[in-house]
Design an enzyme around this catalytic site. Structure first.
Site, PDB file in Angstrom:
ATOM      1  N   THR A  75      -7.956   6.737  -2.263  1.00 59.02           N
ATOM      2  CA  THR A  75      -9.396   6.466  -2.566  1.00 59.02           C
ATOM      3  C   THR A  75     -10.606   7.385  -2.075  1.00 59.02           C
ATOM      4  OG1 THR A  75      -9.462   5.503  -0.126  1.00 59.02           O
ATOM      5  CG2 THR A  75      -9.138   3.800  -1.919  1.00 59.02           C
ATOM      6  N   LYS A 107     -14.009   8.790  -3.991  1.00 62.37           N
ATOM      7  CA  LYS A 107     -15.462   9.092  -3.125  1.00 62.37           C
ATOM      8  C   LYS A 107     -15.718  10.523  -3.797  1.00 62.37           C
ATOM      9  CE  LYS A 107     -13.457   6.335   0.359  1.00 62.37           C
ATOM     10  NZ  LYS A 107     -12.853   6.474   1.529  1.00 62.37           N
ATOM     11  N   LYS A 161      -7.920  13.847   4.346  1.00 61.19           N
ATOM     12  CA  LYS A 161      -7.156  12.777   4.422  1.00 61.19           C
ATOM     13  C   LYS A 161      -6.200  12.922   5.490  1.00 61.19           C
ATOM     14  CE  LYS A 161      -5.910  13.968   0.162  1.00 61.19           C
ATOM     15  NZ  LYS A 161      -5.819  12.699  -0.549  1.00 61.19           N
ATOM     16  N   ARG A 162      -5.229  11.785   5.728  1.00 59.78           N
ATOM     17  CA  ARG A 162      -4.222  11.882   6.672  1.00 59.78           C
ATOM     18  C   ARG A 162      -3.357  13.300   6.461  1.00 59.78           C
ATOM     19  NH1 ARG A 162      -3.814   8.106  11.170  1.00 59.78           N
ATOM     20  NH2 ARG A 162      -2.058   9.017  11.356  1.00 59.78           N
ATOM     21  N   HIS A 189       0.660  -1.296   0.045  1.00 52.25           N
ATOM     22  CA  HIS A 189       0.108  -0.026  -0.002  1.00 52.25           C
ATOM     23  C   HIS A 189       0.975   1.419  -0.165  1.00 52.25           C
ATOM     24  CE1 HIS A 189      -4.051  -1.776   0.553  1.00 52.25           C
ATOM     25  NE2 HIS A 189      -3.314  -2.630   1.457  1.00 52.25           N
ATOM     26  N   LYS A 207       1.388  14.518   0.846  1.00 56.16           N
ATOM     27  CA  LYS A 207       0.034  14.763   0.398  1.00 56.16           C
ATOM     28  C   LYS A 207      -0.189  16.381   0.445  1.00 56.16           C
ATOM     29  CE  LYS A 207      -2.012  10.665   3.018  1.00 56.16           C
ATOM     30  NZ  LYS A 207      -2.655   9.939   1.821  1.00 56.16           N
TER      31      LYS A 207
HETATM   32  C1  4GP Z   1      -2.754   3.842   1.633  1.00 62.87           C
HETATM   33  C2  4GP Z   1      -2.066   4.570   0.484  1.00 62.87           C
HETATM   34  O1  4GP Z   1      -1.418   5.754   1.129  1.00 62.87           O
HETATM   35  C3  4GP Z   1      -3.195   5.145  -0.383  1.00 62.87           C
HETATM   36  O2  4GP Z   1      -2.629   5.876  -1.267  1.00 62.87           O
HETATM   37  C4  4GP Z   1      -3.926   3.947  -0.804  1.00 62.87           C
HETATM   38  O3  4GP Z   1      -5.054   4.411  -1.384  1.00 62.87           O
HETATM   39  C5  4GP Z   1      -4.465   3.209   0.442  1.00 62.87           C
HETATM   40  O4  4GP Z   1      -3.520   2.775   1.309  1.00 62.87           O
HETATM   41  C6  4GP Z   1      -5.056   2.000   0.152  1.00 62.87           C
HETATM   42  O5  4GP Z   1      -4.494   1.155  -0.756  1.00 62.87           O
HETATM   43  N1  4GP Z   1      -1.903   3.402   2.537  1.00 62.87           N
HETATM   44  C7  4GP Z   1      -1.985   3.456   3.934  1.00 62.87           C
HETATM   45  C8  4GP Z   1      -0.772   2.826   4.811  1.00 62.87           C
HETATM   46  O6  4GP Z   1      -3.139   3.714   4.514  1.00 62.87           O
HETATM   47  O7  4GP Z   1      -1.076   2.755   6.029  1.00 62.87           O
HETATM   48  O8  4GP Z   1       0.350   2.456   4.342  1.00 62.87           O
END
Ligand code: 4GP
Length: 832
Positions: A666, A670, A558-559, A367, A564
């Site tokens: 994601t 949305k 988002k975080r 991820h 970002k």
């Molecule tokens: C997140 C990614 O940062 C994001 O781009 C992606 O859409 C999401 O996973 C689902 O695949 N990564 C995390 C993490 O949340 O904790 O690594």
């Protein structure tokens, strides 16, 4: 059967208004133990949830029974995070009884929307990875796939974020404080999980060398099951979360020797294992407790999976035909060594066979490419906490490197990169390498990210196993993110194309032809306005700021993370603020900048950016010279519930990460599905969103991933020059550095300015600034033309069908898991 009991039986299943009403009243008294006159909103929530739960239990059991009877191949989704959010609206909608429930409550004098508000938000995850897992649960159940989620039942979810003097402060999130009506505790489903101790070598019955793990500490994993309702309510799958329990030995035996209190303390310590979710998004804590959490839930899940398998089988040969185990990132990757241990040490399977079974059973999703997020556990810690697993990892590694040696002839660098052990400095186990090696398929989460995986972190593995990496672009569930969260738009869509889109989002493409229909546009705008009004009221409640409903709602949620680039957004806001002040007679497009997101508690830079946004907001929102044309808000405590209010109300979706750094995103999906236009870089799934919605319906700006790579590699990038040559950027930065936004502490933002200049601006904020401002200008210009804007917004909604997580999950099912839909057999549901 007692007549009264029998009548309750019927009641429990009844889906009509009268039946629901009667069971609400009965549940309130007999299970919640309250008189209607004294019942609080929370009591009613528990009442309604319990009554709704009744209505899914039969079907849940039918589903489980069918899987069992057909010995269906199951998929097990192992994830340290499930960012579920609230479940009541979701259960009602997926069961198709929202209206009946609303009416039943009306008759009691209650409003369903108020009842829904009493449900806590189950935040058992940090961000994208955890929410993806929750969308996948919904999609697996809706597609009738035999899918189980396995994770941890954290007592404390992701912290609650508050702002105190503009700074983020974290408070514990006690979502279980008043009980959780959705879960079924399973005190009989208990598995022992061991830690520490040592490994003993011995000779087995045929004289072969064998190992056993002795003198270990034991914890018990106890299951809590939550039903996962698929759309239509036909398939109801299970999310099984583990909670740590001390073994009984802790409680007994210490009474007489004065060690009682010690034993109790020890019990509490043991049970801390499932107490709290680590609040790190895409960063590795390196903490022993985290490693223990990972092993704890993975081991319990594997034991449970093997137990289920062994009910039908007497050896492990067909395990890969009956179970697919998906590793959601490397967090459960220790499962590869654990399955080897269970097969070899406990069930006497020979090594090579066990390895083939393991590899054929596991698959792994990556991820993030952020180097700090790639888990690497110190060998010394692993040896102490999981001594047998460390041995197994050495063994896997030795066999693998031996085989690879021939091909790597002379290239020692390659071998050391392939190794499961990072030998540089403090030796560490590379969990990504273990996950890769122990899986038959490895996937990224967008086309670009998968390509970059091949070129960067897994380049050597990709050369070794060219067939293994594949792409599965993320998706989102249309049930929660459009049908439930955006009722005005959902109703409008259904009025035109029927409701087939809820189950098959590709049907939403039929809306494209409505983009030129003026009446439809007007209704589309009306739905958006309704959502914006709701968000404006929420903003006023949460922050005290009044925003104009007809301003452009420009949303970045988002975080909080440097990659970002919330910083880029707030710098553009400052530049816009200056322009508005300089040109008071111009008729500006009113803009509301909406931010929300949590920062990891130890991530100082991200927390400083939060403070900066709040400081800038304070100045801008109180400056009469901009005539309310610009408002900035940072909403506290972003979570799934807040997202459900924000997503439907956005006009512009900020997806502005440094290209190459966002694996997929994601939230971008949305927002676009809800008719927001994206302003974004060619990063993650933005690339594919552009392909689907069309170049003309998205604002793309900035460096590409390749350009970012080249620029960084060249070493020639000089942010100071860029700043000097861009007066509006320079002015914005000067204002920050001279304390315009922080008169109480003019040097507060020195670390940010430092990172953008002497620090080399790793995230290339300055490099993309000018292009970003132009894209923003284009968005504001377009917003003046409401007809044209609406046309593009409709085309966004219409062209997002492919981003349904149903599509994603079916790709996993056919291309990775080989798992097929199984329709549950429901015995005729009679009324007696
Ligand atoms: C997140 C990614 O940062 C994001 O781009 C992606 O859409 C999401 O996973 C689902 O695949 N990564 C995390 C993490 O949340 O904790 O690594």
């Amino acid at each position: 059967m007692d007549a009264r009991y029998k009548s309750r039986e019927i009641e429990r299943r009844s889906l009509d208004v009268d039946g629901l009403k009667r069971s609400f009243l009965e549940w309130l008294v007999y299970s919640v133990g309250k008189d209607a006159r004294a019942a609080t909103r929370r009591d009613w929530f528990h009442t309604v949830a319990l009554a709704v739960r009744d209505r899914l239990v039969d079907r849940w059991m039918d589903t489980t029974r069918t899987y069992y009877q057909q010995d269906a191949k199951r998929v097990y989704y192992l994830s340290l995070e499930f960012l579920i959010g609230r479940l009541l609206t979701n259960s009602l909608a997926n069961l198709g009884i929202t209206d009946q429930c609303r009416q039943a409550l009306d008759r009691i004098g209650l409003n369903l929307d108020d009842v829904v508000e009493a449900e806590p938000d189950a935040a058992l995850g940090n961000g994208g990875l955890g929410r993806l897992a929750a969308c996948f649960l919904d999609s697996m159940a809706s597609e009738a796939l035999p899918g189980y989620g396995y994770g941890i039942r954290y007592e404390f979810g992701l912290f609650e974020q508050r702002f105190e003097h503009g700074w983020q402060v974290e408070y514990p999130e006690q979502w279980l404080q008043f009980g959780n009506p959705w879960e079924f505790p399973r005190p009989e489903v208990l598995y022992p999980v061991q830690f520490y101790g040592r490994v003993e070598e011995f000779r087995d019955s045929v004289g072969e060398r064998a190992y056993r793990w002795v003198d270990a500490e034991r914890v018990l994993a106890m299951a809590y099951d939550t039903p996962v309702v698929g759309y239509g309510g036909d398939t109801i799958n299970t999310l099984r979360l583990w909670s740590a329990r001390a073994t009984r030995d802790f409680n007994f035996g210490h009474f007489n020797d004065g060690a009682y209190m010690k034993a109790v303390e020890q019990k509490v310590l043991t049970e801390n294992l499932s107490r709290v979710l680590y609040p790190n998004d895409a960063t590795e804590g390196g903490k022993e407790l985290r490693l223990k959490q990972e092993y704890f839930f993975t081991s319990a899940s594997l034991q449970d999976i093997l137990r289920r398998y062994l009910q039908h089988h007497s050896n492990f040969d067909s395990l890969p035909d009956k179970a697919a185990i998906q590793l959601n990132d490397t967090h459960p990757a220790i499962g590869i060594a654990e399955l080897m241990r269970l097969l070899v040490d406990q069930h006497g399977v020979v090594w090579d066979k066990a390895w083939d079974i393991t590899r054929a059973t596991f698959s792994y999703t990556n991820h993030t490419l952020l180097p700090e997020a790639l888990e690497a556990w110190p060998v010394r810690m692993m040896e102490r906490v999981l001594p047998r697993h460390m041995q197994i990892i050495y063994e896997i590694n030795a066999k693998f490197l031996n085989r690879s040696k021939a091909r790597a002839a002379g290239d020692n660098g390659r071998l050391s990169r392939l190794s499961l052990i990072d030998e540089r400095g403090d030796r560490r186990v590379r969990m990504g390498n273990l996950a890769f090696l122990g899986s038959h398929k490895v996937n990224g989460v967008s086309a670009l990210h998968t390509e970059l995986m091949k070129q960067t972190v897994f380049a050597d593995f990709h050369a070794e196993f060219p067939e293994r990496i594949n792409n599965k672009t993320n998706g989102i569930t249309p049930r929660r993110w459009l049908h439930q969260a955006n009722q005005p738009l959902a109703a409008l869509i259904t009025s035109r194309i029927g409701n087939g889109w809820i189950k098959d989002l590709s049907q939403i493409s039929a809306l494209a032809e409505k983009a030129d229909d003026l009446v439809f546009r007007e209704e589309f705008r009306r739905a958006k306005r309704k959502n914006k009004k709701r968000l404006a009221a929420y903003i006023a409640r949460q922050t005290g700021v009044d925003v104009q409903v007809d301003s452009l709602f420009d949303v970045q949620v988002k975080r909080m993370h440097e990659y970002k680039r919330q910083l880029l957004n707030i710098l553009q806001a400052i530049a816009l603020y200056n322009e508005m002040r300089d040109n008071p007679t111009v008729s500006w497009v009113p803009v509301t900048k909406i931010f929300a997101g949590k920062a990891a508690p130890s991530y100082h830079m991200a927390k400083l950016i939060i403070k900066l946004i709040n400081d800038v907001a304070k100045v801008v929102n109180h400056d009469p010279s901009v005539h309310d044309n610009l408002k900035i808000v940072l909403l506290p405590n972003y979570n799934v519930t807040a997202a459900e209010i924000i997503m439907p109300a956005a006009d512009l979706s900020e997806q502005i990460s440094t290209a190459g750094m966002e694996a997929s995103g994601t939230g971008n999906m949305k927002l676009a599905l809800n008719g927001a236009l994206t302003i974004g870089t060619l990063d993650g799934a933005n690339v594919e969103i552009r392909e689907h919605v069309g170049d003309d319906n998205i604002f793309i700006f900035g460096l590409t991933a390749e350009e970012v790579n080249d620029l960084r590699a060249s070493g020639g990038f000089n942010p100071r020059e860029v700043i000097a040559s861009n007066p509006s950027l320079k002015r914005a930065l000067d204002m920050i550095s001279t304390g315009v936004f922080s008169p109480d502490d003019p040097h507060r933002y020195h670390p940010i300015l430092q990172a953008l200049t002497d620090g080399g601006d790793h995230f290339l904020v300055t490099a993309d600034f000018s292009d970003y401002c132009q894209a923003q200008q284009a968005a504001m210009d377009l917003y003046r033309d409401q007809e044209e804007w609406t046309r593009k917004a409709i085309l966004n909604t219409a062209n997002m069908g492919w981003f349904s997580s149903d599509r994603t999950i079916m790709e996993y099912a056919t291309e990775i898991w080989d798992v097929h839909p199984v329709k549950p057999e429901h015995p005729a549901e009679t009324e007696t």
